[in-house]
Scaffold this motif. Structure first.
Motif, PDB file in Angstrom:
ATOM      1  N   ALA A 208      15.574  24.773  35.346  1.00  0.00           N
ATOM      2  CA  ALA A 208      15.134  26.126  35.015  1.00  0.00           C
ATOM      3  C   ALA A 208      15.281  27.051  36.211  1.00  0.00           C
ATOM      4  N   GLU A 209      14.878  26.564  37.377  1.00  0.00           N
ATOM      5  CA  GLU A 209      14.898  27.434  38.553  1.00  0.00           C
ATOM      6  C   GLU A 209      16.318  27.750  39.010  1.00  0.00           C
ATOM      7  N   SER A 210      17.200  26.779  38.829  1.00  0.00           N
ATOM      8  CA  SER A 210      18.562  27.014  39.320  1.00  0.00           C
ATOM      9  C   SER A 210      19.434  27.575  38.227  1.00  0.00           C
ATOM     10  N   ASN A 211      18.821  27.890  37.093  1.00  0.00           N
ATOM     11  CA  ASN A 211      19.574  28.438  35.977  1.00  0.00           C
ATOM     12  C   ASN A 211      20.746  27.531  35.614  1.00  0.00           C
ATOM     13  N   ASP A 212      20.420  26.343  35.251  1.00  0.00           N
ATOM     14  CA  ASP A 212      21.394  25.314  34.884  1.00  0.00           C
ATOM     15  C   ASP A 212      22.403  25.028  35.978  1.00  0.00           C
ATOM     16  N   GLY A 213      21.920  25.014  37.179  1.00  0.00           N
ATOM     17  CA  GLY A 213      22.790  24.592  38.269  1.00  0.00           C
ATOM     18  C   GLY A 213      23.708  25.672  38.791  1.00  0.00           C
ATOM     19  N   THR A 214      23.499  26.918  38.358  1.00  0.00           N
ATOM     20  CA  THR A 214      24.386  27.971  38.843  1.00  0.00           C
ATOM     21  C   THR A 214      23.884  28.606  40.137  1.00  0.00           C
ATOM     22  N   ILE A 215      22.572  28.544  40.350  1.00  0.00           N
ATOM     23  CA  ILE A 215      22.024  29.087  41.590  1.00  0.00           C
ATOM     24  C   ILE A 215      21.785  27.932  42.542  1.00  0.00           C
ATOM     25  N   PRO A 216      22.353  28.002  43.719  1.00  0.00           N
ATOM     26  CA  PRO A 216      22.131  26.883  44.642  1.00  0.00           C
ATOM     27  C   PRO A 216      20.665  26.783  45.043  1.00  0.00           C
ATOM     28  N   MET A 217      20.260  25.566  45.272  1.00  0.00           N
ATOM     29  CA  MET A 217      18.848  25.308  45.551  1.00  0.00           C
ATOM     30  C   MET A 217      18.556  25.660  47.013  1.00  0.00           C
ATOM     31  N   LYS A 218      17.805  26.730  47.189  1.00  0.00           N
ATOM     32  CA  LYS A 218      17.436  27.136  48.552  1.00  0.00           C
ATOM     33  C   LYS A 218      16.070  26.560  48.897  1.00  0.00           C
ATOM     34  N   SER A 219      15.796  26.538  50.193  1.00  0.00           N
ATOM     35  CA  SER A 219      14.533  25.958  50.656  1.00  0.00           C
ATOM     36  C   SER A 219      13.283  26.529  49.991  1.00  0.00           C
ATOM     37  N   PRO A 220      13.142  27.847  49.934  1.00  0.00           N
ATOM     38  CA  PRO A 220      11.905  28.359  49.344  1.00  0.00           C
ATOM     39  C   PRO A 220      11.737  27.940  47.893  1.00  0.00           C
ATOM     40  N   LEU A 221      12.858  27.938  47.203  1.00  0.00           N
ATOM     41  CA  LEU A 221      12.827  27.552  45.798  1.00  0.00           C
ATOM     42  C   LEU A 221      12.381  26.102  45.666  1.00  0.00           C
ATOM     43  N   LEU A 222      12.941  25.296  46.526  1.00  0.00           N
ATOM     44  CA  LEU A 222      12.614  23.883  46.497  1.00  0.00           C
ATOM     45  C   LEU A 222      11.147  23.672  46.839  1.00  0.00           C
ATOM     46  N   LYS A 223      10.697  24.459  47.785  1.00  0.00           N
ATOM     47  CA  LYS A 223       9.307  24.355  48.204  1.00  0.00           C
ATOM     48  C   LYS A 223       8.387  24.685  47.045  1.00  0.00           C
ATOM     49  N   LYS A 224       8.792  25.686  46.317  1.00  0.00           N
ATOM     50  CA  LYS A 224       7.988  26.098  45.164  1.00  0.00           C
ATOM     51  C   LYS A 224       7.927  24.968  44.132  1.00  0.00           C
ATOM     52  N   ILE A 225       9.068  24.378  43.880  1.00  0.00           N
ATOM     53  CA  ILE A 225       9.092  23.299  42.897  1.00  0.00           C
ATOM     54  C   ILE A 225       8.222  22.142  43.357  1.00  0.00           C
ATOM     55  N   ARG A 226       8.357  21.831  44.628  1.00  0.00           N
ATOM     56  CA  ARG A 226       7.560  20.712  45.146  1.00  0.00           C
ATOM     57  C   ARG A 226       6.086  21.023  45.053  1.00  0.00           C
ATOM     58  N   ASN A 227       5.779  22.272  45.281  1.00  0.00           N
ATOM     59  CA  ASN A 227       4.397  22.678  45.190  1.00  0.00           C
ATOM     60  C   ASN A 227       3.906  22.589  43.745  1.00  0.00           C
ATOM     61  N   ASP A 228       4.713  23.060  42.833  1.00  0.00           N
ATOM     62  CA  ASP A 228       4.323  23.019  41.427  1.00  0.00           C
ATOM     63  C   ASP A 228       4.073  21.595  40.964  1.00  0.00           C
ATOM     64  N   LEU A 229       4.902  20.702  41.415  1.00  0.00           N
ATOM     65  CA  LEU A 229       4.797  19.330  40.929  1.00  0.00           C
ATOM     66  C   LEU A 229       3.973  18.449  41.864  1.00  0.00           C
ATOM     67  N   GLN A 230       3.341  19.065  42.822  1.00  0.00           N
ATOM     68  CA  GLN A 230       2.507  18.346  43.789  1.00  0.00           C
ATOM     69  C   GLN A 230       3.268  17.244  44.493  1.00  0.00           C
ATOM     70  N   LEU A 231       4.462  17.561  44.904  1.00  0.00           N
ATOM     71  CA  LEU A 231       5.244  16.585  45.651  1.00  0.00           C
ATOM     72  C   LEU A 231       5.306  17.029  47.115  1.00  0.00           C
ATOM     73  N   HIS A 232       4.143  17.227  47.700  1.00  0.00           N
ATOM     74  CA  HIS A 232       4.118  17.757  49.053  1.00  0.00           C
ATOM     75  C   HIS A 232       4.642  16.738  50.051  1.00  0.00           C
ATOM     76  N   ALA A 233       4.219  15.509  49.888  1.00  0.00           N
ATOM     77  CA  ALA A 233       4.648  14.494  50.853  1.00  0.00           C
ATOM     78  C   ALA A 233       6.137  14.226  50.682  1.00  0.00           C
ATOM     79  N   GLU A 234       6.823  14.122  51.803  1.00  0.00           N
ATOM     80  CA  GLU A 234       8.271  13.897  51.754  1.00  0.00           C
ATOM     81  C   GLU A 234       8.596  12.603  51.003  1.00  0.00           C
ATOM     82  N   GLY A 235       7.778  11.604  51.248  1.00  0.00           N
ATOM     83  CA  GLY A 235       8.010  10.323  50.593  1.00  0.00           C
ATOM     84  C   GLY A 235       7.908  10.443  49.082  1.00  0.00           C
TER      85      GLY A 235
END
Lengths: 476, 1017
Positions: free
Chosen positions: A411-438
């Protein structure tokens, strides 16, 4: 045999030679033609009775004769592949490849389920040097229909193996005479066939219950170490190599980790057997090796050419290491395979030696998912069923997380057309509670298995460095 | 082959010229692999464009006139960026018929998987050979291919795809063989007739040596042909007998068609109940004339010989050798008759199932595998499996899609043979389990939740506050379709039966499915699916209505005795019991089911016998009830812009014609009437009206059957009976007009609730532009304090959402969203929406978990929900924008807060939905730990001998302690305790069922009063 045949072809005289047809060919209704002639060999050192394979066949599109069987590796002596069956399959596999561009390097996969012949046939179509010029070849494996289920389980592994093998075969055929090539190729092929036959009977897919694992009160494995093993195992796509001193300890860890693999991944895993220790083979999920001389030697070539990274668990030193992350691994794997082919082209038939590279320790990526899981696991009553159910629950949640991640990235990358940038990724990780790198790596690995390409899409923001690397490879 | 070489050279040449433009290729390039970075979503489509190619199914044939050509694409616009012709050539390049056989032999199917890196496509191809008397060698090679860009899907779901394809092939081949046999028989007759004709005409004319010779030749040809036909027939007949079930099925369709025709001819005057039938009649006639009636004037039958057909003289010269190639070959529908319809329908449904992402297919599969054993499952809403507390490890199915646990069937039924022979006939007896099977259904369902217009004809246990039989009824309504023929864009319009049926049925299933998902009352226990499926399918058999819609043939075939549509009071208990019985359906139970079934049959017949009476009764009821309010409502109706509803209609039917929609409604009503099928055309209009009416909130209600105490004197059951005919509108006193159930007048109730079910569902459909995920997203972001409401649901406190008609839409949305959080309990009717007029009583409280109330303007909230009740309820008042509930203080539901406060934003509703599912799974996981932690602790042992009260206090204390240690506090404790209670009750239930074959004793219910707080919504 093939040589004399070649001569006859060159003179343009088609000799109808009955010798080429096995005596037990059954009712051959068409007169024997040169196209039904092929060379045969056997796969050495193979326990035929336990092998699910009937044979491996190399055939090609002959410019004069059409689809033609070229060489057969017989595996099952009792159930010999008959020439009419072979010509049927060969024509099936090759006929629709008329328009194929012979200069392409693609290796296409095909799979035939032919119940009236009682066989299933996975095959690969590729270009290689034929009798004169480049020709479309196919290398296919014949299995009896009953083994379809087994085949589906080993499909992924067999696919990796055969693609690597075919790469080698192509180079060999280009450089050497057909006979030499086949001779050399048989060695590589037999190794692969042998391991795949082995897991048919003895793999981790059968008879492993939770009472064999470290989660049963009868076995002891340090909790923290176990958590490290599991999290690293999950980060490396459920692939692990366990190195230890005794078979029992190795197997205990293998069994425990196999709980986190699915059925087909367990099928492509071998336990460590003292009587018949197996060398490490690429693209198997769980394997064990005994530690020799207390020296750490890892089968790096095989590890690197595997499709996914691997966790290396050293039971004596309690080290849990893993190879580079997937996005680097992909490049490195490609590089290694290509180097291997280049070596082969210059006549080095020996294994390419890959120097050991820095391995990450699993502690580099702290996680919470597995830590919590292991803690809760040991709080549970010691009943095996309960713990088994808990593992299933854990894996279900992991896959649910992976699904969420895929959905979100999509959804965030609009079906893979928008490259995944750091802030975007951070947001996703935050949404899904995947804060820890592991945690993130574990979920990402799980997701990558369901959505190939996701890992590199998400974890590729190093950008320039990566591109340079792939450029180098192109030059190479 | 030499020609092939030319093609090769040509291709090479083209290729080289192309390459020459860019750079000279290194001749050794082919040796080394290229580095390809796979992109997760973008794929290089045909002509190099990167586009997302949706999965599609293509049926192609090797035409003896044109060569390989695509025939049907599913969906109609599928594979636009894909070179279909090239693909057809590629997949049909080889003849898959087994090589050389003497005489006639039925060819086995073959399955092929191939990938094409150039187009980035992967395909699964199932080759079948159909027989056609007009074709060369009597054979027509076809293939069905599933094309996807996902590299994993085909091999991961191989077994599933394979078994589906086999089923489709089986249907098509069976239909085809029937047609072929009829054709052959006719041909045989023609031949002998010709022979006789020749002999007679010869004897009449002058003999000449030339004539004798000709005659001899002709007779020889005739004899050869006859022998050949005889030979084929003798080979063919045993094949057909193999599949008795399918033949029964097709026969029922045929009966249905005849019934329609017949009925249309004779019954046109029996529709005295309608006064607006003319228009519709006309409409119907028009439609019929396009199809059924227009067919060869004697009814074409696959099963019986046409009586009126006379054999004709054949031109002997054309029999052999001189074949005509100028006429076009018959289409798939002509070749396979019913088989093509059902097969295509199955394919459509299957595509909807499989087009999803591999990840969701896989996750669903994991969910499914964790449903066994079912008594330990904690489920939420319609398709969230929280956790299974009692998994047996062996039940994990790791990898493939199709090897799912089908707990309701013994091994021989659920068929591990799916991997066996591809020959659809050989394997059909054993290997046929469809993906509509209980489990797969489940996954299909969840796909529903994600895709709006998915067409999986799939239904799950939506125990919408009523007995299960009601479910079966609705489904019936959708299943029972009649044949209305209209134009489909598929390529054979020239066949006798047009294809419409599929498109129609698709839309029916579409809407049905949508309905089901959108229904707020989706309280489900997925494991019970197959029960429901059985239940659902049965009625169909019982009523021998033609369900065009294929439920699941195989199920029909396998298990033939469970449940029934028409439950009389007598057998009701038994039925429910059999339905509730878990997967451990023993042989004994099945037997019982059979007897039940038999009873049901009787009942059905009884009901059928006096449908008129029943209808009369209904009418009486209505007229009796029609009070002053009727005016009010009709005015209401007028206000309701019909056009809007019509819009909705189009929205829902999307690709399909609006007629289809109407047909669906027709169906409803027809079903209502079961066999007597009075004048369906007129009814169609009625139902249309119904659909329109359904715009009015008053038309909508889901039953909670026990809820409706109301002035219906004719029914001693105390249940409301509602049925509307024509323009009669409901009075307010009929508020509950939803489902009603009456043991005595079962037919009436069937009629009424089925219909209201239908209109209800369509209403939901109308709202249902939003999926579960969308409404979740909307509700969670736009309403404050929802965590308190969710807390109530998760801790077992009933929730009432109340509003007036103005709020109906938002009310529905809230219900739909909240239903996700309702934990599954064995209780019936836990989620419902109704228009209520009477006061809620204390006894009602335990009957539901989530209820929407639409109150009339004249009745106040205080009246409807007296203070005494309100204490034990969580009340969401849409009018006052208030929530009155126990406050939630805890951590577990924080995800709701962060979604609301936009700390977490999900761009897609599916992402949000899966995230919420994940959160529920996390909570379940905690419950899991608590449950086992508590059950394994030995506190119970220590206090052995002390009083019950003491024990309970001790246990309470220990559980508090446990939770404290784990770090669960405040309100979260209550959630955890309640959810583990839910699982415990299931287990008690299970225990009772397995040991005593009865239901568990009364469902324990506790109300606790706690100070309430009011929050702003």
């Amino acid at each position: 045999m093939a040589g004399s045949f070649k001569n006859s072809l060159e003179t343009g005289v088609i000799q109808v030679n009955m010798d080429g047809i096995p005596g037990d060919a059954g009712p051959v209704l068409t007169p024997s033609s040169p196209s039904s002639k092929y060379s045969k060999s056997y796969i050495p050192h193979l326990d035929e009775t336990n092998s699910p394979f009937l044979g491996v066949v190399l055939s090609f599109w002959d410019n004069i004769l059409g689809p033609r069987t070229r060489h057969v590796w017989r595996i099952n002596q009792k159930n010999v592949l008959k020439s009419d069956l072979l010509s049927h399959i060969t024509s099936q596999v090759l006929s629709c490849e008329i328009c194929r561009d012979p200069y392409t390097c693609d290796i296409d996969y095909k799979f035939y389920n032919l119940p009236h012949k009682g066989v299933v046939v996975p095959g690969y179509v590729f270009s290689a040097k034929g009798t004169h010029d480049l020709a479309v070849h196919t290398l296919y494996v014949v299995l009896p229909s009953e083994e379809l289920k087994y085949y589906l389980e080993v499909h992924e592994t067999l696919d990796c193996c055969f693609r690597r093998l075919i790469g080698k075969l192509r180079v060999m055929l280009e450089r050497n005479s057909f006979e030499t090539s086949i001779e050399v190729f048989t060695k590589s092929l037999s190794e692969c066939i042998r391991v795949l036959s082995l897991v048919h009977t003895s793999s981790l897919a059968n008879n492993i219950t939770i009472s064999d694992t470290a989660f049963s009160p009868h076995h002891v494995l340090e909790k923290d170490f176990l958590a490290h093993c599991i999290s690293s195992h999950l980060m490396t796509f459920c692939r692990s190599l366990v190195i230890g001193e005794t078979a029992e300890r190795i197997n205990l860890v293998l069994y425990t980790l196999s709980m986190f693999n699915n059925q087909s991944e367990r099928r492509c895993s071998t336990s460590f057997c003292v009587k018949d220790p197996q060398p490490y083979h690429h693209d198997f999920f769980l394997q064990g090796l005994i530690k020799v001389d207390n020296k750490s030697f890892y089968p790096m070539t095989e590890i690197v050419v595997s499709r996914y990274p691997t966790t290396i668990i050293d039971l004596t030193s309690r080290d849990v290491k893993q190879t580079q992350g997937y996005s680097e691994h992909v490049l490195r794997r490609y590089e290694t395979i290509k180097n291997e082919l280049i070596c082969l082209q210059y006549g080095h038939f020996e294994e390419l030696v890959v120097v050991e590279q820095d391995l990450h320790t699993s502690t580099a990526y702290p996680d919470t998912l597995v830590q919590t899981f292991v803690k809760e696991m040991y709080d549970l009553p010691e009943s095996c069923n309960v713990r088994g159910a808990f593992i299933i629950q854990f894996m279900r949640m992991l896959h649910k997380r992976a699904q969420c991640l895929i959905e979100c990235v999509k959804a965030e990358s609009n079906d893979g057309t928008i490259p995944m940038k750091s802030p975007l990724l951070k947001k996703i990780r935050n949404d899904l509670q995947l804060h820890a790198e592991g945690d993130f790596r574990i979920v990402l690995a799980t997701a990558e298995k369901l959505k190939p390409g996701l890992f590199c899409f998400v974890k590729n923001h190093k950008g320039k460095h990566d591109r340079d690397q792939s450029k180098n490879i192109e030059i190479l | 082959m030499f020609g092939a070489d030319a093609a090769h050279v040509n291709f090479q040449f083209e290729n080289q010229t192309q390459q020459g433009k860019t750079k000279t290729p290194d001749p050794l390039d082919y040796l080394f692999p290229k580095f390809i970075r796979t992109s997760p979503w973008l794929h290089t489509g045909y002509n190099g464009s990167t586009e997302c190619l949706e999965d599609f199914i293509m049926i192609a044939e090797f035409s003896e006139q044109e060569g390989p050509r695509p025939v049907i694409i599913i969906p109609k616009d599928g594979g636009q960026n894909f070179n279909q012709n090239d693909f057809a050539v590629k997949i049909l390049a080889v003849d898959h018929q087994s090589s050389i056989v003497e005489g006639f032999e039925s060819t086995e199917d073959a399955q092929v998987v191939m990938n094409d890196p150039e187009t980035d496509s992967n395909a699964f191809i199932h080759h079948i050979v159909l027989n056609d008397i007009q074709a060369r060698g009597y054979v027509r090679p076809f293939c069905i291919s599933y094309v996807t860009t996902d590299p994993l899907k085909i091999m991961k779901c191989y077994e599933e795809i394979s078994s589906q394809m086999k089923k489709v092939a089986r249907l098509m081949k069976f239909g085809n063989r029937l047609v072929f046999m009829r054709d052959l028989e006719k041909f045989q007759e023609d031949l002998s007739y010709t022979k006789a004709h020749l002999l007679i005409s010869q004897s009449r004319t002058q003999n000449s040596p030339q004539g004798d010779n000709d005659l001899l030749n002709a007779l020889n040809t005739l004899r050869q042909s006859m022998e050949e036909v005889k030979d084929i027939l003798s080979n063919l007949k045993p094949l057909l007998q193999l599949d008795a079930d399918l033949s029964e099925r097709f026969q029922s369709y045929e009966r249905e068609v005849k019934g329609h025709r017949h009925q249309h001819d004779t019954d046109s005057d029996s529709s005295s109940l309608k006064d607006f039938d003319t228009k519709d009649d006309h409409f119907a006639e028009k439609e019929l004339s396009g199809s059924c009636t227009d067919r060869t004037s004697p009814i074409f039958s696959l099963f019986s010989k046409c009586r009126n057909q006379k054999p004709k003289v054949l031109d002997v010269s054309t029999i052999r050798g001189k074949r005509r190639f100028d006429r076009s070959l018959r289409g798939l529908h002509e070749l396979c008759s019913w088989g093509a319809k059902e097969g295509l329908q199955k394919l459509r449904a299957f595509r909807e199932f499989l087009k999803r992402d591999v990840s969701s297919i896989y996750v669903d599969e994991l969910d499914l595998s964790s449903l066994v054993p079912d008594c330990g499952v904690l489920c939420f809403g319609s398709n969230t499996v929280g956790a299974n507390f009692l998994s047996t490890f062996d039940s994990v199915k790791g990898h493939s899609c199709s090897r799912r646990k089908t707990p309701y069937y013994t091994e021989d039924h659920c068929g591990l043979n799916s991997l066996g022979s591809v020959e659809s006939f050989k394997s059909l007896t054993s290997s046929f389990h469809s993906f509509f099977d209980d489990d797969t259904m489940y996954s299909a369902q969840s796909s529903m939740a994600e895709t709006t217009n998915s067409a999986i004809p799939f239904h799950r246990n939506m125990s919408i506050g009523s007995e299960n039989h009601e479910d079966s009824d609705i489904i019936d309504t959708a299943y029972d379709q009649e044949f209305i023929f209209q134009h489909d864009n598929s390529e054979e319009v020239n066949n006798e039966f047009s294809n419409t049926v599929e498109s129609m049925s698709e839309s029916v299933s579409n809407s049905l499915v949508n309905t089901l998902t959108n229904l707020s009352n989706v309280e489900t226990k997925p494991a019970a699916d197959s029960n429901i499926v059985d239940e659902i399918e049965h009625p169909i058999e019982n009523h021998f209505l033609d369900e065009y819609y294929d439920v699941d043939i195989d199920k029909d075939l396998v298990c033939s005795a469970k449940g029934c549509k028409c439950h009389s009071k007598n057998d009701k208990s038994e039925c429910t019991q059999s339905c509730c019985n878990g997967p451990k359906g023993t042989a004994a139970k099945e037997k019982k089911d059979e007897t039940v079934n038999a009873e049901n049959n009787k009942n059905v017949e009884k009901c059928i016998n006096d449908p008129e009476k029943v209808l009369d009764k209904t009418c009486d009821n209505i007229s009796g009830l029609n009070g002053p309010e009727s005016d009010l409502l009709s005015s209401e109706l007028e206000k309701n812009p019909k056009s809007k509803i019509a819009d909705n209609l189009t929205v829902i039917t999307k690709n399909d014609n609006q007629n289809v929609k109407d047909d669906m409604s027709t169906k409803t009503i027809e079903n209502r009437k079961d066999e007597d099928q009075v004048n369906n055309r007129k009814e169609s209009l009625t139902s249309r009206e119904d659909l329109l009416l359904s715009g009015s909130p008053y038309k909508q209600s889901v039953n909670d059957s026990k809820d409706f105490m109301f002035s219906n004197k004719s029914l001693d059951s105390g249940f409301d009976l509602t049925s509307r005919h024509g323009n009669s509108v409901l009075t307010e006193s009929q508020s509950s007009f939803g489902m009603s159930y009456s043991g005595i007048t079962s037919n009436i109730s069937n009629v009424s609730h089925r219909r209201s079910w239908f209109s209800h569902s369509s209403k939901f459909l109308f709202d249902g532009e939003s999926t579960l995920g969308q409404s979740l997203q909307k509700v969670l972001s736009s309403y404050n304090n929802m965590q308190h409401v969710v807390y109530s649901l998760l801790s077992g406190r009933p929730v009432v959402v109340i509003g007036t008609r103005k709020h109906e839409n938002s009310l529905r949305e809230i219900l739909q969203a909240l239903s996700v959080f309702v934990p599954y309990t064995p209780k019936d009717g836990s989620v419902s929406l109704l228009c209520q007029v009477k006061q809620m009583k204390m006894v009602d409280i335990h009957k539901f978990q989530l209820r929407g109330l639409i109150r009339s303007d004249r009745k106040s909230v205080d009246y409807l929900l007296p203070k005494t009740c309100r204490r034990y309820l969580t009340l969401v008042d849409l009018e006052k924008q208030q929530i009155c509930c126990q406050p939630y203080q805890g951590m577990l539901l924080n995800f709701l807060l962060s979604i609301h406060s936009k700390k977490k934003t999900f761009k897609s509703d599916t992402g949000m939905y899966s995230y919420i599912q994940l959160c529920l799974e996390e909570i379940s996981s905690k419950v899991f730990s608590f449950y086992h932690g508590m059950t394994s602790s030995d506190i119970g042992m220590n206090i052995h001998g002390s009083s019950v009260l003491h024990k309970s206090v001790m246990l309470e204390a220990s559980s508090e302690k446990y939770l404290g240690e784990v770090g669960v506090r405040n309100s979260d404790c209550k959630i955890i305790k309640y959810l583990s209670e839910v699982v415990k009750i299931q287990q008690i239930d299970e225990e009772f069922k397995s040991k005593y074959l009865t239901d568990a004793p009364a469902y324990p219910f506790s109300v606790n009063y706690q100070a309430l707080q009011t929050f702003k919504l």
